[in-house]
Design a protein around this motif. Structure first.
Motif, PDB file in Angstrom:
ATOM      1  N   CYS A  40       7.983  -5.132  -7.830  1.00  0.00           N
ATOM      2  CA  CYS A  40       7.107  -4.926  -8.834  1.00  0.00           C
ATOM      3  C   CYS A  40       7.537  -3.372  -9.526  1.00  0.00           C
ATOM      4  N   GLY A  41       8.256  -2.541  -8.945  1.00  0.00           N
ATOM      5  CA  GLY A  41       8.759  -1.562  -9.492  1.00  0.00           C
ATOM      6  C   GLY A  41       7.757  -0.534  -9.399  1.00  0.00           C
ATOM      7  N   LEU A  48       5.156  -6.560  -4.696  1.00  0.00           N
ATOM      8  CA  LEU A  48       5.831  -6.310  -3.471  1.00  0.00           C
ATOM      9  C   LEU A  48       7.052  -5.532  -3.971  1.00  0.00           C
ATOM     10  N   GLU A  49       7.587  -4.526  -3.392  1.00  0.00           N
ATOM     11  CA  GLU A  49       8.291  -3.707  -3.492  1.00  0.00           C
ATOM     12  C   GLU A  49       9.444  -3.044  -2.375  1.00  0.00           C
ATOM     13  N   ILE A  50      10.573  -3.035  -2.487  1.00  0.00           N
ATOM     14  CA  ILE A  50      11.229  -2.723  -1.444  1.00  0.00           C
ATOM     15  C   ILE A  50      11.360  -1.008  -1.226  1.00  0.00           C
ATOM     16  N   ARG A  51      11.422  -0.478  -2.328  1.00  0.00           N
ATOM     17  CA  ARG A  51      11.604   0.983  -2.271  1.00  0.00           C
ATOM     18  C   ARG A  51      10.401   1.874  -1.614  1.00  0.00           C
ATOM     19  N   ALA A  91       7.955  -4.441   1.085  1.00  0.00           N
ATOM     20  CA  ALA A  91       8.374  -5.709   1.653  1.00  0.00           C
ATOM     21  C   ALA A  91       9.799  -6.047   0.963  1.00  0.00           C
ATOM     22  N   MET A 130      13.387 -11.023  -0.135  1.00  0.00           N
ATOM     23  CA  MET A 130      14.405 -11.810   0.239  1.00  0.00           C
ATOM     24  C   MET A 130      14.326 -12.437   1.666  1.00  0.00           C
ATOM     25  N   CYS A 164      10.268 -10.110 -12.771  1.00  0.00           N
ATOM     26  CA  CYS A 164      10.397  -9.338 -14.086  1.00  0.00           C
ATOM     27  C   CYS A 164      11.571  -8.234 -13.867  1.00  0.00           C
ATOM     28  N   PHE A 165      12.568  -8.462 -14.946  1.00  0.00           N
ATOM     29  CA  PHE A 165      13.789  -7.574 -14.928  1.00  0.00           C
ATOM     30  C   PHE A 165      14.352  -7.272 -13.463  1.00  0.00           C
ATOM     31  N   ASP A 220      17.023  -6.778 -10.533  1.00  0.00           N
ATOM     32  CA  ASP A 220      18.422  -6.190 -10.363  1.00  0.00           C
ATOM     33  C   ASP A 220      19.458  -7.100 -10.794  1.00  0.00           C
ATOM     34  N   ILE A 269      17.991 -12.238  -6.710  1.00  0.00           N
ATOM     35  CA  ILE A 269      16.607 -12.566  -6.165  1.00  0.00           C
ATOM     36  C   ILE A 269      15.999 -14.167  -6.600  1.00  0.00           C
ATOM     37  N   THR A 272       5.850  -4.111 -18.287  1.00  0.00           N
ATOM     38  CA  THR A 272       6.523  -3.459 -17.207  1.00  0.00           C
ATOM     39  C   THR A 272       7.398  -2.333 -17.627  1.00  0.00           C
ATOM     40  N   GLU A 273       7.402  -1.466 -16.787  1.00  0.00           N
ATOM     41  CA  GLU A 273       8.358  -0.232 -17.300  1.00  0.00           C
ATOM     42  C   GLU A 273       9.752  -0.428 -17.686  1.00  0.00           C
TER      43      GLU A 273
HETATM   44  N1  SAM Z   1       9.555  -5.684 -12.191  1.00  0.00           N
HETATM   45  C1  SAM Z   1       9.763  -4.077 -12.542  1.00  0.00           C
HETATM   46  C2  SAM Z   1       9.911  -3.913 -14.013  1.00  0.00           C
HETATM   47  O1  SAM Z   1       9.914  -4.863 -14.756  1.00  0.00           O
HETATM   48  O2  SAM Z   1       9.677  -2.734 -14.381  1.00  0.00           O
HETATM   49  C3  SAM Z   1      10.957  -3.393 -11.833  1.00  0.00           C
HETATM   50  C4  SAM Z   1      12.206  -3.808 -12.098  1.00  0.00           C
HETATM   51  S1  SAM Z   1      13.745  -3.044 -11.326  1.00  0.00           S
HETATM   52  C5  SAM Z   1      14.941  -3.178 -12.280  1.00  0.00           C
HETATM   53  C6  SAM Z   1      13.881  -4.047  -9.947  1.00  0.00           C
HETATM   54  C7  SAM Z   1      12.878  -3.807  -8.587  1.00  0.00           C
HETATM   55  O3  SAM Z   1      13.036  -4.560  -7.643  1.00  0.00           O
HETATM   56  C8  SAM Z   1      13.154  -2.488  -8.196  1.00  0.00           C
HETATM   57  O4  SAM Z   1      12.260  -1.611  -8.031  1.00  0.00           O
HETATM   58  C9  SAM Z   1      13.845  -2.719  -6.903  1.00  0.00           C
HETATM   59  O5  SAM Z   1      13.678  -1.661  -5.572  1.00  0.00           O
HETATM   60  C10 SAM Z   1      13.063  -3.910  -6.504  1.00  0.00           C
HETATM   61  N2  SAM Z   1      13.701  -4.821  -5.349  1.00  0.00           N
HETATM   62  C11 SAM Z   1      15.005  -5.141  -5.234  1.00  0.00           C
HETATM   63  N3  SAM Z   1      15.353  -5.813  -4.422  1.00  0.00           N
HETATM   64  C12 SAM Z   1      14.009  -6.293  -3.634  1.00  0.00           C
HETATM   65  C13 SAM Z   1      13.627  -7.028  -2.413  1.00  0.00           C
HETATM   66  N4  SAM Z   1      14.518  -7.791  -1.783  1.00  0.00           N
HETATM   67  N5  SAM Z   1      12.396  -6.976  -2.110  1.00  0.00           N
HETATM   68  C14 SAM Z   1      11.312  -6.417  -3.162  1.00  0.00           C
HETATM   69  N6  SAM Z   1      11.779  -5.501  -3.954  1.00  0.00           N
HETATM   70  C15 SAM Z   1      13.145  -5.608  -4.502  1.00  0.00           C
END
Ligand code: SAM
Length: 242
Positions: free
Chosen positions: A61-62, A82-85, A117, A120, A138-139, A141, A153, A216-217
């Motif tokens: 969710c960034g 849900l966000e990993i960072r 979380a 994956m 959304c967007f 990586d 993902i 989204t950002e």
């Molecule tokens: N969805 C947001 C947006 O559209 O602004 C964020 C997009 S950003 C490019 C991708 C996000 O996915 C990052 O914040 C990253 O930390 C998160 N992410 C990557 N792998 C993930 C995982 N396995 N579980 C949860 N979050 C994850």
């Protein structure tokens, strides 16, 4: 790494109360006596239950733009990011706390939450089969290099997990500015027997699509750079009756 990630052994053991405090069920709301289960004469304290389950999730969710925009648009549903960072998760949690405080009277934003979380790995630990009605991706990586594609993902294995937690008729929403990744997601979801692509007409009529394109950002950044946005929606089909 994983040992720092917290996750329940099963969805029944998940304590949702810190994330949706306004939805914690009183014991009389519960259909059974599970809140006071006994084992060998010992009173077990089961995790507090919510009056309703989370049914919408935002994977990766960034900074929470989608959650904040979607929350008021789906006031009867609970939505979780849900966000990993770690730091990004804490930022979103703080953002939600501040919005709830600002809107204490209206009760707005009580229906959105966020925690850390790795989606994956532990999705079925949090959600029961067919619990969810919408999954947003959304967007994500892009992981451009072929060697890194396994980190994407959307993949055959992960699609089976999404199919497990999504109810028949539920929708996966995808959006990206990377055409190659869009084609990859469409290819993998199209190839999966549990999903069918939603028609362009239905897609454009869905209010979540316009929110997803602008809220989204990452979407805002693409807008500023006048980049393209590729959208694809997939519906969870009913399981075949064997
Ligand atoms: N969805 C947001 C947006 O559209 O602004 C964020 C997009 S950003 C490019 C991708 C996000 O996915 C990052 O914040 C990253 O930390 C998160 N992410 C990557 N792998 C993930 C995982 N396995 N579980 C949860 N979050 C994850």
């Amino acid at each position: 790494s994983d040992h720092q990630l917290e996750y329940p052994a099963s969805p029944a053991e998940m304590d949702w109360s810190p994330y949706f405090p306004a939805y914690v069920a009183d014991s009389e709301d519960l259909p059974d006596a599970s809140a006071h289960a006994e084992e060998n004469g010992q009173l077990l304290t089961a995790p507090k239950r919510l009056k309703q389950d989370v049914e919408i999730i935002d994977i990766g969710c960034g900074f929470g733009g989608l959650l904040v925009a979607m929350g008021p648009a789906v006031p009867k549903s609970l939505m979780l990011g849900l966000e990993i960072r770690t730091q990004v998760t804490e930022y979103v949690q703080e953002r939600i706390r501040a919005l709830r405080a600002q809107e204490a009277e209206s009760g707005k934003y009580q229906n959105i939450g966020c925690f850390r979380a790795n989606t994956m790995k532990f999705l079925p630990n949090f959600f029961r089969k067919a619990q969810l009605s919408k999954i947003f991706i959304c967007f994500p990586d892009p992981h451009f290099k072929a060697k890194k594609h396994k980190a994407r993902i959307v993949s055959t294995t992960l699609n089976s997990e999404y199919a497990f937690v999504l109810r028949p008729g539920g929708i996966i929403y995808t959006i990206t500015d990377v055409e190659d990744l869009h084609n990859w997601m469409v290819h993998h979801l199209d190839a999966h027997p549990a999903f069918e692509r939603v028609t362009e007409e239905e897609q454009e009529a869905d209010e979540c699509v316009s929110i997803m394109k602008t809220a989204t950002e990452e979407g805002k950044k693409v807008e500023r750079n006048k980049g393209q946005k590729f959208v694809a929606l997939f519906r969870r089909l009913p399981d075949p009756s064997w």
